[in-house]
Write a protein that holds these residues in place. Structure first.
Motif, PDB file in Angstrom:
ATOM      1  N   ASP A  38      33.505  33.011 105.025  1.00 27.78           N
ATOM      2  CA  ASP A  38      34.355  32.721 103.874  1.00 27.78           C
ATOM      3  C   ASP A  38      34.191  31.301 103.355  1.00 27.78           C
ATOM      4  OD1 ASP A  38      35.506  31.481 106.054  1.00 27.78           O
ATOM      5  OD2 ASP A  38      37.565  31.956 105.479  1.00 27.78           O
ATOM      6  N   GLY A  39      33.277  30.519 103.921  1.00 29.10           N
ATOM      7  CA  GLY A  39      33.065  29.173 103.403  1.00 29.10           C
ATOM      8  C   GLY A  39      32.311  28.297 104.381  1.00 29.10           C
ATOM      9  N   THR A  40      31.403  27.484 103.845  1.00 31.21           N
ATOM     10  CA  THR A  40      30.656  26.523 104.648  1.00 31.21           C
ATOM     11  C   THR A  40      30.895  25.142 104.063  1.00 31.21           C
ATOM     12  OG1 THR A  40      28.969  28.145 105.224  1.00 31.21           O
ATOM     13  CG2 THR A  40      28.370  25.829 105.451  1.00 31.21           C
ATOM     14  N   VAL A  41      31.169  24.163 104.936  1.00 26.66           N
ATOM     15  CA  VAL A  41      31.493  22.815 104.495  1.00 26.66           C
ATOM     16  C   VAL A  41      30.585  21.826 105.205  1.00 26.66           C
ATOM     17  CG1 VAL A  41      33.294  21.066 104.282  1.00 26.66           C
ATOM     18  CG2 VAL A  41      33.895  23.495 104.121  1.00 26.66           C
ATOM     19  N   VAL A  42      29.950  20.944 104.431  1.00 29.91           N
ATOM     20  CA  VAL A  42      29.052  19.929 104.957  1.00 29.91           C
ATOM     21  C   VAL A  42      29.566  18.555 104.532  1.00 29.91           C
ATOM     22  CG1 VAL A  42      26.727  18.949 104.802  1.00 29.91           C
ATOM     23  CG2 VAL A  42      27.030  21.416 105.033  1.00 29.91           C
ATOM     24  N   ARG A  43      29.506  17.592 105.441  1.00 28.89           N
ATOM     25  CA  ARG A  43      29.925  16.224 105.125  1.00 28.89           C
ATOM     26  C   ARG A  43      28.722  15.294 105.077  1.00 28.89           C
ATOM     27  NH1 ARG A  43      33.511  11.961 108.835  1.00 28.89           N
ATOM     28  NH2 ARG A  43      33.433  10.251 107.314  1.00 28.89           N
ATOM     29  N   HIS A  44      28.714  14.430 104.068  1.00 24.81           N
ATOM     30  CA  HIS A  44      27.775  13.308 104.032  1.00 24.81           C
ATOM     31  C   HIS A  44      28.559  12.081 103.603  1.00 24.81           C
ATOM     32  CE1 HIS A  44      24.003  11.098 103.612  1.00 24.81           C
ATOM     33  NE2 HIS A  44      24.534  10.552 102.542  1.00 24.81           N
ATOM     34  N   VAL A  48      32.427  15.712 101.011  1.00 25.68           N
ATOM     35  CA  VAL A  48      32.143  17.023 101.585  1.00 25.68           C
ATOM     36  C   VAL A  48      31.776  17.969 100.446  1.00 25.68           C
ATOM     37  CG1 VAL A  48      33.622  16.743 103.607  1.00 25.68           C
ATOM     38  CG2 VAL A  48      34.558  17.755 101.532  1.00 25.68           C
ATOM     39  N   ALA A  49      30.819  18.843 100.721  1.00 26.35           N
ATOM     40  CA  ALA A  49      30.441  19.901  99.781  1.00 26.35           C
ATOM     41  C   ALA A  49      30.783  21.232 100.424  1.00 26.35           C
ATOM     42  CB  ALA A  49      28.948  19.825  99.452  1.00 26.35           C
ATOM     43  N   LYS A  50      31.409  22.094  99.664  1.00 26.26           N
ATOM     44  CA  LYS A  50      31.841  23.386 100.179  1.00 26.26           C
ATOM     45  C   LYS A  50      31.177  24.511  99.407  1.00 26.26           C
ATOM     46  CE  LYS A  50      35.868  26.325 101.064  1.00 26.26           C
ATOM     47  NZ  LYS A  50      37.341  26.388 101.164  1.00 26.26           N
ATOM     48  N   ALA A  51      30.524  25.426 100.128  1.00 25.86           N
ATOM     49  CA  ALA A  51      30.018  26.661  99.549  1.00 25.86           C
ATOM     50  C   ALA A  51      31.084  27.724  99.760  1.00 25.86           C
ATOM     51  CB  ALA A  51      28.710  27.073 100.212  1.00 25.86           C
ATOM     52  N   HIS A  52      31.657  28.203  98.680  1.00 25.31           N
ATOM     53  CA  HIS A  52      32.748  29.172  98.764  1.00 25.31           C
ATOM     54  C   HIS A  52      32.218  30.555  99.112  1.00 25.31           C
ATOM     55  CE1 HIS A  52      35.816  26.379  97.051  1.00 25.31           C
ATOM     56  NE2 HIS A  52      34.708  25.794  96.609  1.00 25.31           N
ATOM     57  N   THR A  84      34.574  21.429  88.060  1.00 28.21           N
ATOM     58  CA  THR A  84      33.671  22.520  87.696  1.00 28.21           C
ATOM     59  C   THR A  84      32.765  22.874  88.871  1.00 28.21           C
ATOM     60  OG1 THR A  84      33.637  21.723  85.415  1.00 28.21           O
ATOM     61  CG2 THR A  84      31.929  23.297  86.055  1.00 28.21           C
ATOM     62  N   PRO A  85      32.840  24.109  89.400  1.00 31.84           N
ATOM     63  CA  PRO A  85      31.938  24.492  90.481  1.00 31.84           C
ATOM     64  C   PRO A  85      30.515  24.695  89.959  1.00 31.84           C
ATOM     65  CG  PRO A  85      33.273  26.367  89.808  1.00 31.84           C
ATOM     66  CD  PRO A  85      33.769  25.182  89.029  1.00 31.84           C
ATOM     67  N   VAL A  86      29.544  24.532  90.842  1.00 33.24           N
ATOM     68  CA  VAL A  86      28.145  24.764  90.478  1.00 33.24           C
ATOM     69  C   VAL A  86      27.605  25.910  91.331  1.00 33.24           C
ATOM     70  CG1 VAL A  86      27.773  22.377  89.795  1.00 33.24           C
ATOM     71  CG2 VAL A  86      27.289  23.067  92.140  1.00 33.24           C
ATOM     72  N   ASP A  87      26.608  26.601  90.784  1.00 29.04           N
ATOM     73  CA  ASP A  87      25.995  27.705  91.512  1.00 29.04           C
ATOM     74  C   ASP A  87      24.838  27.182  92.359  1.00 29.04           C
ATOM     75  OD1 ASP A  87      23.839  29.971  91.748  1.00 29.04           O
ATOM     76  OD2 ASP A  87      25.716  31.003  91.321  1.00 29.04           O
ATOM     77  N   LEU A  88      24.849  27.530  93.631  1.00 29.12           N
ATOM     78  CA  LEU A  88      23.804  27.092  94.548  1.00 29.12           C
ATOM     79  C   LEU A  88      23.343  28.308  95.346  1.00 29.12           C
ATOM     80  CD1 LEU A  88      22.338  24.511  95.654  1.00 29.12           C
ATOM     81  CD2 LEU A  88      24.092  24.465  97.433  1.00 29.12           C
ATOM     82  N   HIS A  89      22.160  28.821  94.972  1.00 32.02           N
ATOM     83  CA  HIS A  89      21.617  30.007  95.650  1.00 32.02           C
ATOM     84  C   HIS A  89      22.626  31.153  95.675  1.00 32.02           C
ATOM     85  CE1 HIS A  89      18.036  27.829  96.958  1.00 32.02           C
ATOM     86  NE2 HIS A  89      18.823  26.852  97.362  1.00 32.02           N
ATOM     87  N   VAL A  93      29.729  26.144  94.602  1.00 35.41           N
ATOM     88  CA  VAL A  93      29.861  24.946  95.427  1.00 35.41           C
ATOM     89  C   VAL A  93      30.750  23.938  94.721  1.00 35.41           C
ATOM     90  CG1 VAL A  93      28.622  22.955  96.373  1.00 35.41           C
ATOM     91  CG2 VAL A  93      27.662  25.248  96.605  1.00 35.41           C
ATOM     92  N   THR A  94      31.640  23.313  95.493  1.00 41.06           N
ATOM     93  CA  THR A  94      32.483  22.233  94.984  1.00 41.06           C
ATOM     94  C   THR A  94      32.352  21.033  95.910  1.00 41.06           C
ATOM     95  OG1 THR A  94      34.376  23.147  96.215  1.00 41.06           O
ATOM     96  CG2 THR A  94      34.165  23.761  93.885  1.00 41.06           C
TER      97      THR A  94
END
Length: 317
Positions: A38-44, A48-52, A84-89, A93-94
């Motif tokens: 249901d979601g992946t979150v990466v921190r840099h 953080v970027a979240k793939a919903h 605004t979310p963006v499409d990633l594959h 993503v937000t």
């Protein structure tokens, strides 16, 4: 998630932190904070970027992001870096500021009063002042999906009491009918993991994760701690701290004093069933027995099935 999405999500988090051509001086290495269906979150660094979740509605997510960024909810919700979310594959993503979460290793410092106060502020924010078109809160839909996952998992001896408890809930709690009086702004998935601290933003704690936010029955946001308390998993003093703080700041989900369970009974039952259903489904998938806490939630479902829920007007079966 697909193997190509995680590296691209990391790149997205880096780009939101500093230009790709810049030399990275972040002290914190790239880190996967969550990787679930249901979601992946990466921190840099501080981002953080979240793939919903796959299939997330872009219009509904954009409206939820707009609410999180709204001035009326400053100090309540962590605002996104972009509305605004963006499409990633194929995944939306937000990007968000990184916030320090509640430390699960120090339960005595759990910010129950802060959680209650933030909920009350959320629930008392007039929806008419917020961006139009906010969708319904998704709490009942998540509970229904947990039951579907339980049924798809295959036979399990603990499934019967959970399904009996589910069948005793009113239609709205099973996402089979509109929520009665669903006029408050709700978080939809409140637990202590949804609070973070961000020193640059107003207030010591903020709510995160807008995926389930929307208009609904505010008692649903109190349902998880209420369910834990009823199952014996949350100490009475912590439940009292949470409930009292919510009442003292005028939270509308329960009466300002007296017995709150007429309002909380159905949502708390639904969250208990949801928790038990997911526990059983995961147990079947991993081919392992239920642990002590999971069994306690199943036992609570068995007890609930023997006692009809406290229904209110609009709680049609």
């Amino acid at each position: 998630m697909p193997a190509d999405v995680l590296p691209a999500l990391t790149v997205r988090a880096r780009a939101a932190t500093h230009p790709p051509s810049a030399v990275c001086t972040c002290a914190t290495p790239d880190r996967v904070l969550a990787d679930r269906p249901d979601g992946t979150v990466v921190r840099h660094g501080g981002t953080v970027a979240k793939a919903h979740a796959p299939g997330t509605d872009p219009v509904e997510l954009s409206r939820r992001l707009a609410v999180a960024a709204h001035a009326d909810l400053s100090g309540v919700l962590l605002p996104p870096l972009s509305p605004t979310p963006v499409d990633l594959h194929g995944r939306l993503v937000t990007c968000w500021p990184y916030g320090t979460p509640v430390d699960p290793e120090v339960p005595e410092d759990a910010p129950w009063e802060a959680a209650a106060t933030l909920l009350a502020r959320l629930h008392t924010t007039p929806p008419s002042t917020l961006p139009a078109g906010l969708p319904p809160m998704r709490g009942p839909a998540k509970a229904a999906r947990a039951i579907a996952r339980l049924r798809a998992a295959g036979p399990h001896p603990a499934a019967a009491p959970v399904l009996r408890a589910w069948s005793g809930l009113p239609a709205w709690a099973r996402a089979e009918a509109p929520m009665p009086g669903a006029g408050a702004l709700c978080h939809g998935d409140l637990h202590l993991g949804q609070l973070v601290r961000h020193p640059a933003l107003e207030g010591p704690w903020l709510l995160i994760d807008v995926d389930d936010m929307g208009l609904g029955v505010p008692a649903w946001d109190l349902a998880r701690p209420a369910a834990w308390y009823a199952c014996g998993l949350l100490p009475p003093d912590e439940w009292t701290r949470f409930l009292t703080a919510y009442q003292q700041v005028g939270g509308p989900a329960v009466p300002p004093e007296g017995d709150p369970w007429a309002a909380l009974d159905v949502p708390a039952r639904a969250l208990t069933v949801q928790t038990a259903a997911l526990a059983i489904a995961k147990s079947v998938a991993a081919d392992r027995p239920l642990d002590e806490v999971q069994q306690a939630v199943v036992d609570a479902c068995d007890r609930m099935a023997a006692v009809p829920p406290q229904l209110k007007p609009g709680d049609a079966k």
